[in-house]
Design an enzyme around this catalytic site. Structure first.
Site, PDB file in Angstrom:
ATOM      1  N   SER A   1      -5.275   0.789   5.521  1.00 23.76           N
ATOM      2  CA  SER A   1      -5.496   1.717   4.416  1.00 23.76           C
ATOM      3  C   SER A   1      -5.285   1.037   3.060  1.00 23.76           C
ATOM      4  CB  SER A   1      -4.531   2.893   4.541  1.00 23.76           C
ATOM      5  OG  SER A   1      -4.715   3.756   3.450  1.00 23.76           O
TER       6      SER A   1
ATOM      7  N   LYS B   1      -8.753   4.639   2.628  1.00 22.85           N
ATOM      8  CA  LYS B   1      -7.779   4.565   1.547  1.00 22.85           C
ATOM      9  C   LYS B   1      -7.083   5.933   1.492  1.00 22.85           C
ATOM     10  CE  LYS B   1      -7.409   3.538  -3.351  1.00 22.85           C
ATOM     11  NZ  LYS B   1      -6.061   3.003  -3.118  1.00 22.85           N
TER      12      LYS B   1
ATOM     13  N   GLY C   1      -1.073   2.767  -7.060  1.00 23.15           N
ATOM     14  CA  GLY C   1      -0.630   4.145  -7.311  1.00 23.15           C
ATOM     15  C   GLY C   1      -1.564   5.189  -6.723  1.00 23.15           C
TER      16      GLY C   1
ATOM     17  N   CYS D   1       4.329   4.756   0.759  1.00 25.92           N
ATOM     18  CA  CYS D   1       3.755   3.987  -0.352  1.00 25.92           C
ATOM     19  C   CYS D   1       4.854   3.682  -1.373  1.00 25.92           C
ATOM     20  CB  CYS D   1       2.623   4.752  -1.026  1.00 25.92           C
ATOM     21  SG  CYS D   1       1.965   3.856  -2.442  1.00 25.92           S
TER      22      CYS D   1
ATOM     23  N   THR E   1       3.782  -2.125   2.619  1.00 25.19           N
ATOM     24  CA  THR E   1       4.153  -3.327   1.864  1.00 25.19           C
ATOM     25  C   THR E   1       5.661  -3.408   1.600  1.00 25.19           C
ATOM     26  OG1 THR E   1       3.650  -2.095  -0.141  1.00 25.19           O
ATOM     27  CG2 THR E   1       1.951  -3.570   0.692  1.00 25.19           C
TER      28      THR E   1
ATOM     29  N   GLY F   1      -0.056  -9.665   2.415  1.00 23.24           N
ATOM     30  CA  GLY F   1      -0.628 -10.995   2.613  1.00 23.24           C
ATOM     31  C   GLY F   1       0.198 -11.816   3.585  1.00 23.24           C
TER      32      GLY F   1
ATOM     33  N   GLY G   1      -5.653  -6.025   6.391  1.00 24.90           N
ATOM     34  CA  GLY G   1      -5.681  -5.539   5.016  1.00 24.90           C
ATOM     35  C   GLY G   1      -6.079  -6.600   4.011  1.00 24.90           C
TER      36      GLY G   1
END
Lengths: 273, 302
Positions: free
Chosen positions: B23, B47, B74, B131, B193, B217, B265
């Site tokens: 996502s 997303k 955001g 998030c 993340t 990453g 991702g």
């Protein structure tokens, strides 16, 4: 619009000023589709550092040979500058929207305004405008004589070229803004500006043209992740009186990579760039 | 010799292979459609969609770091109405299972969205309760009780397969995973993340307008792998592993560790063909090891 991810051999990667390089490679797929103002997303490293691609505008098209003109700013472009003829290059493109040069009417006088490396996409635009039979004026701003880019190539296209340098070593002493002021005040024709350069210069152009209400398109540069409009990383504020999201704010975030990189200068919320 | 099959069924979502888009990195699938063959994917995760459109965070929103990137987008998105009316019909044309990633700042928003998304042709829901760039959202997945209550409420309004996406920014991710399972989750996806930051020493300012952002990453892969390892031992529901997967070898590590599928991702930004290359890489690995099906790999860590 189809996008391609091609792996090609570099034909040439030549230093053209103290910190700028011109690279060429052949790609029929991209060359026959790309429009002035569109860009390529280029892989600079074979490792994970630096990780992301670099968005670089198309500078020239000759047959199927694509040229990019880029400035070494950081490690990504530094690695790109080390590549030599015969090395592989991994490119995604054509990306973005491009200039609306096809809408230039016969009664409009196109003026191309490039500051520093900002001349890169404007040379390709000049190529296309000349093909259409337009008489164009190109204003180039540079720091000094050694860093003026594309002047000979533009003259070969029969463009009217005017140059300013910060130190006065060539052309007018001052900035490209002074050249533009003169151009605006000395003509009765309806002008159409195509502008690319550093943000402070773009802000000054905006102030200048908002007074005179000159139609202007500007090509913006932003750090990008995906380059295709998927991640929203490069979004900037674009005026929208009808914004559904923030009715009191009158702007939306638009993606430089997909909705741009070319915008109408009046749309951009310059105080937040 | 049986035929090689990458088929996998995750909580009722039938996929032809275990490769999913993560996502936030693949838009609504359409942006990459000019570049790659989306039909090849196991599933597409959209997303994040919120009830109302979200404008997102100020610029700069992304910054490159060694071996990865930080983002503070955001959750910029056009909202549920636009997704249902404009994005979803086009996305359905690819014939790939579509999992809608949804988020909200309050429990009620998650519930409302899940209810709204019930009968519109989705294959599953992924709850983004993790998030790092949105006020409140990170807090859901940082507390086991809050996670349990939220999942339970969403569970009551939807029979769609429910995947819960977890944040790595916690003391013990297994507690949160267990809470999601107890609340009725059909699968767990991790990791979102890692919170990080980066500073411009010349201006002495943070490089992100939002100061902190989410690290993704290849740099995060060992952390993600460790968390998949821990969680897959503690829950009975499938785990979807993600975090820094760049190659088929990376993906296979996650599968061996216990992930039933993997999501790609940041790698898409670098190489849009990553998903397709990973599918081929997994096939080669299976042939080399005389494996016929995904269960020969999943959780086979010795």
């Amino acid at each position: 619009m189809k996008i391609f991810n091609v792996k090609k051999e570099i034909i040439e990667n030549k230093k053209v000023s103290s910190n700028c390089y011109r690279m060429t490679f052949e790609s029929k797929e991209i060359a026959c589709r790309v429009k002035p103002g569109q860009f390529l997303h280029i892989k600079c490293s074979d490792t994970y550092d630096p990780l992301l691609r670099r968005p670089i505008s198309v500078h020239s098209i000759e047959n199927n040979i694509i040229g990019i003109l880029y400035k070494v700013i950081g490690r990504g472009t530094g690695l790109l500058s080390k590549k030599t003829s015969g090395d592989p290059i991994d490119v995604i493109g054509p990306l973005g929207n491009g200039f609306d040069y096809q809408l230039v009417s016969n009664c409009q006088l196109p003026i191309l305004v490039g500051g520093g490396i900002g001349i890169a996409p404007l040379y390709f635009l000049a190529q296309r405008l000349v093909e259409r039979g337009s008489n164009i004026t190109v204003l180039i701003g540079a720091s000094d004589k050694c860093n003026i880019l594309c002047i000979d190539e533009l003259k070969k296209l029969d463009c009217k070229v005017k140059v300013s340098t910060d130190d006065g070593s060539f052309g007018l002493r001052g900035t490209v803004i002074e050249l533009l002021k003169k151009e605006i005040s000395s003509t009765n024709s309806k002008l159409k500006l195509f502008v690319c350069g550093p943000v402070p210069m773009l802000k000054q152009v905006n102030q200048l043209v908002s007074k005179d209400n000159v139609s202007s398109q500007v090509s913006l540069e932003r750090q990008m992740a995906c380059g295709v409009g998927a991640c929203m990383g490069c979004s900037i504020k674009i005026r929208n009186p009808k914004s559904e999201i923030r009715k009191n704010k009158m702007f939306d975030y638009k993606r430089v990579c997909k909705d741009g990189p070319v915008f109408d200068i009046k749309e951009v919320v310059w105080e937040d760039i | 010799m049986r035929q090689l099959s990458l088929d996998i069924n995750i909580a009722g979502i039938k996929m032809k292979n275990p490769i999913i888009t993560a996502s936030g990195t693949f838009g609504y699938g359409l942006e990459y459609s000019q570049l790659i063959d989306i039909k090849k994917f196991g599933a597409i995760v959209t997303k994040t969609i919120t009830l109302e459109p979200r404008i997102g965070n100020p610029q700069p929103r992304i910054v490159e770091v060694v071996g990865g990137m930080l983002n503070s987008i955001g959750l910029q998105n056009p909202g549920a109405k636009v997704f249902i009316e404009e994005k979803l019909p086009k996305l359905k044309e690819y014939g790939v299972p579509i999992i809608a990633n949804i988020s909200g700042s309050k429990e009620a928003e998650f519930v409302k969205l899940a209810d709204l998304f019930k009968d519109i042709g989705l294959s599953g829901l992924e709850l983004n309760i993790s998030c790092p760039n949105v006020e409140h959202a990170g807090l859901f997945a940082q507390d086991a009780d809050t996670t349990y209550k939220l999942v339970r409420k969403v569970r009551k309004v939807t029979s769609l397969p429910l995947i819960v996406k977890l944040t790595p920014n916690v003391t013990d991710i297994t507690l949160i995973a267990r809470a999601a399972e107890d609340g009725g989750a059909d699968a767990i996806s991790l990791i979102n993340t890692l919170i990080g930051m980066s500073i411009d020493i010349q201006t002495k300012r943070p490089k992100l307008a939002n100061v902190i952002g989410g690290l993704s990453g290849p740099a995060v892969k060992p952390v993600a792998l460790r968390m998949v390892y821990e969680v897959s031992k503690k829950v009975r529901i499938p785990v979807i592993g993600m975090g820094g997967i760049m190659t088929s070898d990376d993906a296979i590590e996650f599968l061996l560790t216990g992930a039933s599928a993997v999501a790609i991702g940041t790698a898409n930004f670098v190489n849009p063909n990553t998903c397709c290359e990973i599918i081929e890489g997994i096939k080669t690995y299976m042939r080399d090891n005389k494996f016929n099906r995904m269960l020969d790999i999943i959780g086979q860590l010795r």
